[in-house]
Design a protein around this motif. Structure first.
Motif, PDB file in Angstrom:
ATOM      1  N   GLN A  50      -4.449   5.325  10.326  1.00 46.71           N
ATOM      2  CA  GLN A  50      -4.664   5.300   8.883  1.00 46.71           C
ATOM      3  C   GLN A  50      -5.105   3.918   8.408  1.00 46.71           C
ATOM      4  O   GLN A  50      -5.968   3.791   7.537  1.00 46.71           O
ATOM      5  CB  GLN A  50      -3.393   5.719   8.146  1.00 46.71           C
ATOM      6  CG  GLN A  50      -3.552   5.734   6.622  1.00 46.71           C
ATOM      7  CD  GLN A  50      -2.264   6.074   5.898  1.00 46.71           C
ATOM      8  OE1 GLN A  50      -1.335   6.601   6.481  1.00 46.71           O
ATOM      9  NE2 GLN A  50      -2.212   5.767   4.610  1.00 46.71           N
ATOM     10  N   THR A  92       0.816  -1.218   0.000  1.00 46.21           N
ATOM     11  CA  THR A  92       0.000   0.000   0.000  1.00 46.21           C
ATOM     12  C   THR A  92       0.850   1.269   0.000  1.00 46.21           C
ATOM     13  O   THR A  92       0.352   2.344  -0.341  1.00 46.21           O
ATOM     14  CB  THR A  92      -0.951   0.012   1.213  1.00 46.21           C
ATOM     15  OG1 THR A  92      -0.226  -0.279   2.408  1.00 46.21           O
ATOM     16  CG2 THR A  92      -2.050  -1.028   1.037  1.00 46.21           C
ATOM     17  N   LYS A  96     -13.142   2.081   5.088  1.00 42.53           N
ATOM     18  CA  LYS A  96     -13.521   2.547   3.751  1.00 42.53           C
ATOM     19  C   LYS A  96     -13.634   1.428   2.722  1.00 42.53           C
ATOM     20  O   LYS A  96     -14.252   1.624   1.668  1.00 42.53           O
ATOM     21  CB  LYS A  96     -12.505   3.589   3.264  1.00 42.53           C
ATOM     22  CG  LYS A  96     -12.552   4.890   4.060  1.00 42.53           C
ATOM     23  CD  LYS A  96     -11.403   5.822   3.674  1.00 42.53           C
ATOM     24  CE  LYS A  96     -11.399   7.086   4.538  1.00 42.53           C
ATOM     25  NZ  LYS A  96     -10.235   7.958   4.238  1.00 42.53           N
ATOM     26  N   GLU A 106       0.912   2.636  -3.487  1.00 47.83           N
ATOM     27  CA  GLU A 106      -0.364   2.964  -4.125  1.00 47.83           C
ATOM     28  C   GLU A 106      -0.725   4.429  -3.912  1.00 47.83           C
ATOM     29  O   GLU A 106      -0.675   4.932  -2.787  1.00 47.83           O
ATOM     30  CB  GLU A 106      -1.478   2.073  -3.568  1.00 47.83           C
ATOM     31  CG  GLU A 106      -1.288   0.586  -3.821  1.00 47.83           C
ATOM     32  CD  GLU A 106      -1.282   0.250  -5.285  1.00 47.83           C
ATOM     33  OE1 GLU A 106      -1.991   0.924  -6.062  1.00 47.83           O
ATOM     34  OE2 GLU A 106      -0.559  -0.699  -5.677  1.00 47.83           O
ATOM     35  N   GLU A 107      -1.086   5.099  -4.988  1.00 54.21           N
ATOM     36  CA  GLU A 107      -1.499   6.503  -4.889  1.00 54.21           C
ATOM     37  C   GLU A 107      -2.813   6.612  -4.128  1.00 54.21           C
ATOM     38  O   GLU A 107      -3.011   7.533  -3.343  1.00 54.21           O
ATOM     39  CB  GLU A 107      -1.647   7.097  -6.298  1.00 54.21           C
ATOM     40  CG  GLU A 107      -1.920   8.592  -6.295  1.00 54.21           C
ATOM     41  CD  GLU A 107      -1.914   9.176  -7.699  1.00 54.21           C
ATOM     42  OE1 GLU A 107      -2.504  10.260  -7.886  1.00 54.21           O
ATOM     43  OE2 GLU A 107      -1.314   8.560  -8.611  1.00 54.21           O
ATOM     44  N   ASN A 108      -3.720   5.671  -4.385  1.00 60.25           N
ATOM     45  CA  ASN A 108      -4.998   5.639  -3.672  1.00 60.25           C
ATOM     46  C   ASN A 108      -5.262   4.192  -3.274  1.00 60.25           C
ATOM     47  O   ASN A 108      -5.821   3.413  -4.036  1.00 60.25           O
ATOM     48  CB  ASN A 108      -6.127   6.173  -4.543  1.00 60.25           C
ATOM     49  CG  ASN A 108      -7.417   6.361  -3.757  1.00 60.25           C
ATOM     50  OD1 ASN A 108      -7.759   5.552  -2.888  1.00 60.25           O
ATOM     51  ND2 ASN A 108      -8.144   7.433  -4.053  1.00 60.25           N
ATOM     52  N   GLU A 109      -4.838   3.843  -2.065  1.00 61.78           N
ATOM     53  CA  GLU A 109      -4.930   2.446  -1.649  1.00 61.78           C
ATOM     54  C   GLU A 109      -6.369   1.974  -1.523  1.00 61.78           C
ATOM     55  O   GLU A 109      -6.665   0.804  -1.801  1.00 61.78           O
ATOM     56  CB  GLU A 109      -4.189   2.223  -0.331  1.00 61.78           C
ATOM     57  CG  GLU A 109      -4.742   2.985   0.860  1.00 61.78           C
ATOM     58  CD  GLU A 109      -3.872   2.818   2.101  1.00 61.78           C
ATOM     59  OE1 GLU A 109      -4.224   1.984   2.946  1.00 61.78           O
ATOM     60  OE2 GLU A 109      -2.852   3.514   2.212  1.00 61.78           O
ATOM     61  N   VAL A 110      -7.274   2.856  -1.135  1.00 61.95           N
ATOM     62  CA  VAL A 110      -8.683   2.462  -0.998  1.00 61.95           C
ATOM     63  C   VAL A 110      -9.248   2.050  -2.352  1.00 61.95           C
ATOM     64  O   VAL A 110      -9.891   0.999  -2.484  1.00 61.95           O
ATOM     65  CB  VAL A 110      -9.517   3.597  -0.376  1.00 61.95           C
ATOM     66  CG1 VAL A 110     -11.014   3.262  -0.422  1.00 61.95           C
ATOM     67  CG2 VAL A 110      -9.074   3.843   1.067  1.00 61.95           C
ATOM     68  N   GLU A 111      -8.994   2.841  -3.382  1.00 56.80           N
ATOM     69  CA  GLU A 111      -9.484   2.514  -4.716  1.00 56.80           C
ATOM     70  C   GLU A 111      -8.875   1.204  -5.212  1.00 56.80           C
ATOM     71  O   GLU A 111      -9.572   0.363  -5.804  1.00 56.80           O
ATOM     72  CB  GLU A 111      -9.167   3.643  -5.704  1.00 56.80           C
ATOM     73  CG  GLU A 111     -10.040   4.870  -5.544  1.00 56.80           C
ATOM     74  CD  GLU A 111      -9.760   5.906  -6.632  1.00 56.80           C
ATOM     75  OE1 GLU A 111      -8.956   5.617  -7.547  1.00 56.80           O
ATOM     76  OE2 GLU A 111     -10.346   7.009  -6.559  1.00 56.80           O
ATOM     77  N   THR A 112      -7.581   1.036  -4.978  1.00 58.29           N
ATOM     78  CA  THR A 112      -6.899  -0.184  -5.417  1.00 58.29           C
ATOM     79  C   THR A 112      -7.494  -1.417  -4.761  1.00 58.29           C
ATOM     80  O   THR A 112      -7.775  -2.427  -5.425  1.00 58.29           O
ATOM     81  CB  THR A 112      -5.393  -0.108  -5.088  1.00 58.29           C
ATOM     82  OG1 THR A 112      -4.816   0.993  -5.783  1.00 58.29           O
ATOM     83  CG2 THR A 112      -4.680  -1.394  -5.478  1.00 58.29           C
ATOM     84  N   THR A 145      -8.618   3.034   6.627  1.00 54.36           N
ATOM     85  CA  THR A 145      -8.659   2.350   5.333  1.00 54.36           C
ATOM     86  C   THR A 145      -9.558   1.127   5.417  1.00 54.36           C
ATOM     87  O   THR A 145     -10.366   0.859   4.509  1.00 54.36           O
ATOM     88  CB  THR A 145      -7.237   1.917   4.901  1.00 54.36           C
ATOM     89  OG1 THR A 145      -6.453   3.082   4.660  1.00 54.36           O
ATOM     90  CG2 THR A 145      -7.280   1.062   3.642  1.00 54.36           C
TER      91      THR A 145
END
Length: 418
Positions: free
Chosen positions: A271, A241, A278, A244-250, A275
């Motif tokens: 954090q 993670t 989310k 990853e630029e956006n770990e939630v989206e990934t 996550t």
């Protein structure tokens, strides 16, 4: 009968001593301890001393033996238990006795019963509570020592729950064939969790494992490959993670956008907790497994989703006797290998320093063999030490052919040669 043991007298006051055990009562059992793994809970016990909720207030006058992840051999059985327990058979102890109105526990509360000792007197309450558990020593004493921390992992997954809108009844456990995520999960307990998730009866169909340490991720992937998971009907993904630029989206994308049924948090970091929230799907359960030191640790949680999407959270600390029995059965059958958690091995003379400095020592579980003297040594340092001591070279050869893992063959060699 004399014993050699590490006892606690107060805050950061651990002492390795030899002393006499009392005469065995009719309702007690004499046990020889072979192995004990060091738990972070014992480190907290050592720091807090008599202020620890499980430790007696009079330890300055009546010190207790520390350690609670132990395995050994019954040497003498009191009259009351002759029909149920036999001498020279191997047993481990579930330390959480769950005594009504008491926090008493093995390794915290008993003068003569704890894991860091050569011989102990097992009190009647342990047998009364069904907490003296047999195991097959053919797979090694260390597997039984690790059954207690593994039971905490197993208990966490059993504590998760799900429901149906309008039906006021919870179904316990993770969703069988569902979508699961293990966050910050490539440490020692996390590796145990991956092994259990890929081999338990209620295994998920999708399992995503995250961490921010590339070396730890690669180690996990070596131990539990995608092909290994596929053979067990699980689609497994490892995600760093930190990259990853956006770990939630990934992470949500790996579920096809639905979110996860079950998410476990293995680091007490705000954090990571947020996550986890989310990425929950409908009726998603978040298990906060990591034990925080900060009593003020808090994080944001989406209560709109709690109300309309039935998301929920559960925390767990420790396992019960049935969880421990499940681990002993699975490891005895070769289904589960708790050795993935072990990174260091040492003898009785290493207990105090290891316990008091546990957070500073890198790696996973520290395994102690109480009948020998040996400085705490990382498995990946065996070969280096083997240059001056051929015994360590032999241990290096044994563990290297076992994918770098501790094993029964290594244990037998250690007990015979150190």
């Amino acid at each position: 009968m004399k014993t050699k043991a590490v006892r606690i007298y107060g805050k950061e006051d651990l002492r390795l001593e030899e002393f006499d055990l009392p005469e065995l009562n009719d309702d007690e059992i004499l046990m020889e301890i072979v192995s004990d793994s060091v738990c972070m809970s014992t480190y907290k016990e050592a720091l807090q001393g008599e202020n620890h909720q499980r430790v007696n207030k009079d330890i300055k006058e009546r010190p207790v033996i520390v350690g609670h992840e132990c395995a050994g051999i019954i040497r003498k059985v009191g009259k009351k238990w002759k029909d149920q327990y036999k001498e020279n058979e191997t047993y481990t102890i579930q330390p959480a006795l769950n005594i009504e109105g008491s926090m008493a526990s093995v390794g915290y509360s008993f003068e003569y019963c704890g894991g860091d000792a050569t011989f102990i007197v097992v009190p009647d309450i342990v047998m009364e509570k069904g907490c003296l558990l047999p195991f097959d020593s053919g797979n090694g004493f260390f597997q039984a020592s690790l059954a207690e921390p593994m039971s905490c992992i197993i208990g966490a997954f059993h504590s998760m729950y799900h429901g149906e809108r309008g039906v006021y009844q919870h179904e316990m456990g993770i969703v069988k064939g569902g979508k699961s995520a293990l966050l910050a999960c490539c440490g020692p307990m996390g590796l145990g969790a991956i092994g259990y998730m890929l081999n338990c009866v209620r295994r998920p169909g999708l399992l995503v494992v995250t961490d921010i340490d590339e070396d730890r991720l690669k180690r996990a992937q070596t131990l539990f490959s995608e092909d290994y998971a596929k053979e067990r009907g699980v689609e497994l993904h490892y995600v760093n993670t930190a990259k990853e630029e956006n770990e939630v989206e990934t992470l949500r994308a790996l579920t096809g956008g639905t979110g996860f049924d079950d998410v476990s948090v293995y680091a007490p970091v705000r954090q990571v907790i947020e996550t986890a929230d989310k990425i929950l799907g409908f009726d998603g359960c978040l298990n906060f497994f990591a034990g925080p030191v900060d009593p003020e640790l808090s994080a944001m949680f989406n209560f709109f989703n709690v109300h309309y999407k039935m998301t929920h959270i559960v925390g767990s600390s420790g396992g019960n006797t049935e969880d421990m029995k499940e681990c002993l059965r699975m490891s005895g059958e070769g289904i589960l290998n708790p050795a993935v958690m072990v990174t260091h091995v040492g003898g009785m003379d290493a207990v105090i320093d290891t316990t008091l400095n546990l957070p500073k020592i890198p790696g996973g579980k520290k395994l102690i063999y109480v009948g020998i003297d040996m400085e705490l040594t990382a498995i990946d340092e065996f070969e280096e030490k083997g240059r001056t001591d051929e015994r360590f070279q032999t241990l290096a050869n044994i563990t290297q052919k076992n994918n770098g893992l501790w094993c029964a063959e290594a244990e037998n060699y250690l007990l015979d040669n150190f």
